[in-house]
Design a protein around this motif. Structure first.
Motif, short mmCIF file in Angstrom:
data_model
loop_
_atom_site.label_atom_id
_atom_site.label_comp_id
_atom_site.label_asym_id
_atom_site.label_seq_id
_atom_site.Cartn_x
_atom_site.Cartn_y
_atom_site.Cartn_z
N LEU A 238 -19.08 12.10 -18.29
CA LEU A 238 -20.14 12.22 -19.29
C LEU A 238 -20.31 10.91 -20.05
CD1 LEU A 238 -22.20 14.18 -20.67
CD2 LEU A 238 -20.46 14.53 -22.44
N ALA A 239 -19.20 10.29 -20.41
CA ALA A 239 -19.27 9.02 -21.13
C ALA A 239 -19.93 7.94 -20.27
CB ALA A 239 -17.87 8.59 -21.56
N ASN A 240 -19.62 7.95 -18.96
CA ASN A 240 -20.25 6.99 -18.05
C ASN A 240 -21.67 7.40 -17.67
OD1 ASN A 240 -18.01 5.24 -17.83
ND2 ASN A 240 -17.07 6.57 -16.28
N SER A 241 -22.06 8.61 -18.07
CA SER A 241 -23.35 9.19 -17.69
C SER A 241 -23.55 9.09 -16.18
CB SER A 241 -24.50 8.49 -18.43
OG SER A 241 -25.63 9.31 -18.50
N CYS A 242 -22.53 9.54 -15.46
CA CYS A 242 -22.47 9.34 -14.01
C CYS A 242 -23.42 10.30 -13.27
CB CYS A 242 -21.04 9.55 -13.54
SG CYS A 242 -20.84 9.30 -11.76
N ASN A 243 -24.40 9.74 -12.62
CA ASN A 243 -25.35 10.54 -11.86
C ASN A 243 -24.70 11.23 -10.67
OD1 ASN A 243 -27.34 9.71 -13.61
ND2 ASN A 243 -28.33 8.31 -12.16
N CYS A 244 -23.72 10.56 -10.06
CA CYS A 244 -23.07 11.16 -8.90
C CYS A 244 -22.37 12.45 -9.28
CB CYS A 244 -22.05 10.18 -8.31
SG CYS A 244 -22.80 8.73 -7.52
N VAL A 245 -21.66 12.45 -10.40
CA VAL A 245 -20.93 13.64 -10.82
C VAL A 245 -21.90 14.74 -11.24
CG1 VAL A 245 -19.37 14.59 -12.56
CG2 VAL A 245 -18.86 12.38 -11.48
N PHE A 246 -22.89 14.41 -12.04
CA PHE A 246 -23.77 15.46 -12.54
C PHE A 246 -24.76 15.93 -11.47
CE2 PHE A 246 -21.81 14.24 -16.43
CZ PHE A 246 -21.77 15.41 -17.16
N GLY A 247 -25.09 15.07 -10.53
CA GLY A 247 -25.87 15.53 -9.38
C GLY A 247 -25.06 16.50 -8.53
N THR A 248 -23.77 16.18 -8.35
CA THR A 248 -22.88 17.07 -7.60
C THR A 248 -22.72 18.41 -8.29
OG1 THR A 248 -21.66 15.21 -6.65
CG2 THR A 248 -20.55 17.33 -6.70
N LEU A 249 -22.54 18.38 -9.61
CA LEU A 249 -22.41 19.63 -10.37
C LEU A 249 -23.69 20.47 -10.26
CD1 LEU A 249 -20.63 18.39 -13.63
CD2 LEU A 249 -19.63 19.73 -11.76
N ALA A 250 -24.83 19.82 -10.30
CA ALA A 250 -26.10 20.55 -10.16
C ALA A 250 -26.18 21.25 -8.82
CB ALA A 250 -27.29 19.59 -10.33
#
Length: 429
Positions: A238-250
């Motif tokens: 979240l701090a890095n605002s990582c698209n890879c992680v939040f795209g994966t979570l989505a």
């Protein structure tokens, strides 16, 4: 005989038109009567109607044959969309929206002849001026509210004008209050929605290690990230605002769950700010496993968010999941639960970690901020929208905030700088 029949038909048609006209008139009279009533000829009334800010600064006054705005030109411009004007150009302005409180309108008797009427708003005009100056001519929106009481302390929309001296050529969109009447691509501030869904629905979320190599491949489509973040916890992601992680979570959560949380948090609905209807946002559910679904969890794709709706979300996160519905008229007694206390506490802690780990506390010297930035890509070669949303961890100044700088670029650099200026001024007043 034929002529008589035609005349009878014509008479019936005319009667029906009259009836339809009367129905339309009655409908509009019931719907808009109290708005019309505020704009009566002041020369017929000895009563003075005055609109104040929370510190008794006059924002507008009418009666005894005159109509005036605030004495200070900076106040007039900074509060224009909030107050509205005597021409009724801004339908969500206080002069129209609170006409009943100002004029004493009654649907049966019309405008009541009363003693002088004073109406005080919760907004601080000086704080509005500071926010308007911080936007520095850029289009955008600034909102600050007390999350313990619901009182809105700052509501600024830019561009603006001085209603006492309107220019010949008006800026685009000047009659729109961007705080409440528009929705925008949210970018990474929407990750707070994805995060809330993940906390509630993924059991091992805080035990997992996520890996970012700069992008993920979703059915042959590349979803890019802002950097190469390597191995991360969810807090770091979240701090890095990582698209890879939040795209994966989505992708793991699915469109139905993300849509449910966007609805639950009120981002896709209209709301009532006192009696003012605010703009709805949008979350489109794309097919399972698609790149568009991944982007939607990142705050892109077709996502839209109204700044006011985001203010409600961060106010609830700051207050253990309970929202005091915002108000321009006083302390709110209307409470809504948006999140469980456990989920809200975890998100609040992670938003504070953002500032410590990523943004740097020195960026917001003198403030204990929990926040999330957003840099929302809008396409067509235009610069991104910059967002910064969050709240202060300060019992004396329990303020939630939303800042949007349209086409401002960096969320931290553009919106974060505005928030820093406004909040420092607010706590030192």
């Amino acid at each position: 005989m034929k002529k008589v029949s035609l005349r009878a038909s014509f008479a019936i048609i005319m009667a029906l038109l009259v009836i339809v006209g009367l129905v339309i008139y009655v409908f509009r009279f019931v719907r808009d009567g109290e708005k019309w009533a505020l704009y009566f000829d002041e020369s017929t009334s000895n009563c003075t109607y005055t609109l104040y800010d929370r510190n008794d600064t006059v924002l507008a006054k009418m009666g005894n044959g005159s109509r005036t705005y605030a004495e200070n030109a900076n106040v007039r411009a900074a509060c224009y969309q909030l107050v509205g004007d005597f021409g009724g150009n801004i339908g969500t302005g206080a002069l129209q929206s609170f006409s009943r409180q100002l004029s004493g309108y009654n649907i049966l008797t019309g405008v009541e002849e009363r003693e002088d009427v004073d109406l005080k708003l919760t907004v601080d005009a000086d704080l509005n001026v500071k926010a308007y100056e911080a936007l520095n001519g850029r289009s955008g929106a600034v909102l600050v509210a007390n999350y313990k009481t619901g009182e809105i302390l700052c509501m600024v929309s830019s561009p603006s004008i001085d209603p006492a001296k309107p220019p010949t050529t008006l800026p685009d969109g000047v009659y729109i209050n961007r705080c409440i009447s528009s929705s925008f691509t949210p970018g990474s501030i929407f990750k707070l929605v994805t995060l809330s869904a993940a906390i509630d629905n993924i059991d091992n979320l805080f035990q997992r290690t996520f890996t970012c190599n700069g992008s993920i491949d979703v059915k042959g489509v590349t979803v890019t990230c802002t950097g190469y973040h390597g191995n991360q916890t969810i807090e770091q992601a979240l701090a890095n605002s990582c698209n890879c992680v939040f795209g994966t979570l989505a992708l793991e959560l699915g469109a139905d769950t993300l849509g449910e949380y966007a609805d639950k948090l009120g981002l896709t609905s209209e709301h009532k700010l006192d009696n003012i209807t605010t703009a709805a946002g949008k979350y489109d559910k794309d097919e399972s496993g698609s790149a568009s679904l991944a982007w939607s969890g990142i705050g892109q794709y077709n996502d839209l968010v109204c700044p006011y709706s985001m203010l409600r979300v961060v106010s609830a996160i700051a207050n253990d999941g309970t929202l005091y519905e915002p108000s321009l008229l006083g302390v709110s007694d209307n409470k809504t639960t948006l999140l469980s206390s456990s989920t809200a506490t975890k998100i609040a802690s992670m938003m504070n970690y953002n500032v410590t780990y990523k943004y740097g506390k020195s960026t917001f010297s003198g403030l204990d901020i929990s926040g999330k930035t957003g840099t929302a890509e809008v396409g067509n070669g235009q610069q991104s929208h910059g967002w910064f949303v969050g709240f202060l961890n300060d019992d004396e100044h329990p303020y939630a905030f939303v800042v949007l700088v349209e086409h401002g670029g960096s969320g931290l650099g553009a919106a974060g700088a505005v928030a820093n200026t406004v909040l420092n001024y607010a706590v030192k007043k």
